[in-house]
Scaffold this motif. Sequence first.
Motif, PDB file in Angstrom:
ATOM      1  N   SER A  15       0.830  -1.203   0.000  1.00  0.00           N
ATOM      2  CA  SER A  15       0.000   0.000   0.000  1.00  0.00           C
ATOM      3  C   SER A  15       0.866   1.255   0.000  1.00  0.00           C
ATOM      4  O   SER A  15       0.577   2.227  -0.707  1.00  0.00           O
ATOM      5  CB  SER A  15      -0.917   0.014   1.217  1.00  0.00           C
ATOM      6  N   LEU A  16       1.937   1.237   0.778  1.00  0.00           N
ATOM      7  CA  LEU A  16       2.854   2.366   0.818  1.00  0.00           C
ATOM      8  C   LEU A  16       3.478   2.611  -0.549  1.00  0.00           C
ATOM      9  O   LEU A  16       3.557   3.745  -1.020  1.00  0.00           O
ATOM     10  CB  LEU A  16       3.948   2.130   1.865  1.00  0.00           C
ATOM     11  N   ALA A  18       2.229   1.767  -3.449  1.00  0.00           N
ATOM     12  CA  ALA A  18       1.181   2.253  -4.351  1.00  0.00           C
ATOM     13  C   ALA A  18       0.893   3.736  -4.116  1.00  0.00           C
ATOM     14  O   ALA A  18       0.760   4.512  -5.069  1.00  0.00           O
ATOM     15  CB  ALA A  18      -0.088   1.428  -4.176  1.00  0.00           C
ATOM     16  N   VAL A  19       0.810   4.144  -2.867  1.00  0.00           N
ATOM     17  CA  VAL A  19       0.545   5.548  -2.554  1.00  0.00           C
ATOM     18  C   VAL A  19       1.704   6.421  -3.011  1.00  0.00           C
ATOM     19  O   VAL A  19       1.504   7.512  -3.564  1.00  0.00           O
ATOM     20  CB  VAL A  19       0.261   5.721  -1.042  1.00  0.00           C
ATOM     21  N   VAL A  22       1.495   6.886  -6.798  1.00  0.00           N
ATOM     22  CA  VAL A  22       0.455   7.855  -7.166  1.00  0.00           C
ATOM     23  C   VAL A  22       0.915   9.274  -6.850  1.00  0.00           C
ATOM     24  O   VAL A  22       0.686  10.207  -7.633  1.00  0.00           O
ATOM     25  CB  VAL A  22      -0.868   7.519  -6.444  1.00  0.00           C
ATOM     26  N   LEU A  23       1.574   9.455  -5.721  1.00  0.00           N
ATOM     27  CA  LEU A  23       2.073  10.777  -5.342  1.00  0.00           C
ATOM     28  C   LEU A  23       3.121  11.279  -6.332  1.00  0.00           C
ATOM     29  O   LEU A  23       3.094  12.443  -6.746  1.00  0.00           O
ATOM     30  CB  LEU A  23       2.651  10.726  -3.926  1.00  0.00           C
TER      31      LEU A  23
END
Length: 73
Positions: A15-16, A18-19, A22-23
């Motif tokens: 999840s980290l 992926a975030v 996106v950032l």
Amino acid sequence: MTTTALVWLVVGLLSLVAVLAVLIALIRHLFVLGRAAGRFQDEVGPLTREIGELADSASDRSHRPPRDPESGP
């Protein structure tokens, strides 16, 4: 470490990642948008200045007293 904790660790790390991806993509798009806005301003700026000057001259003409049509041009 238990299996449940390991699963949560893997899910959290994924999840980290992926975030962060996106950032990073968002920041890159902000730079692209900024460059596009600059090019747009460079291309449209002279036209907006010209329109502003024409609007000013039209406003000046509208505030002048009307000319007498019999007195000539």
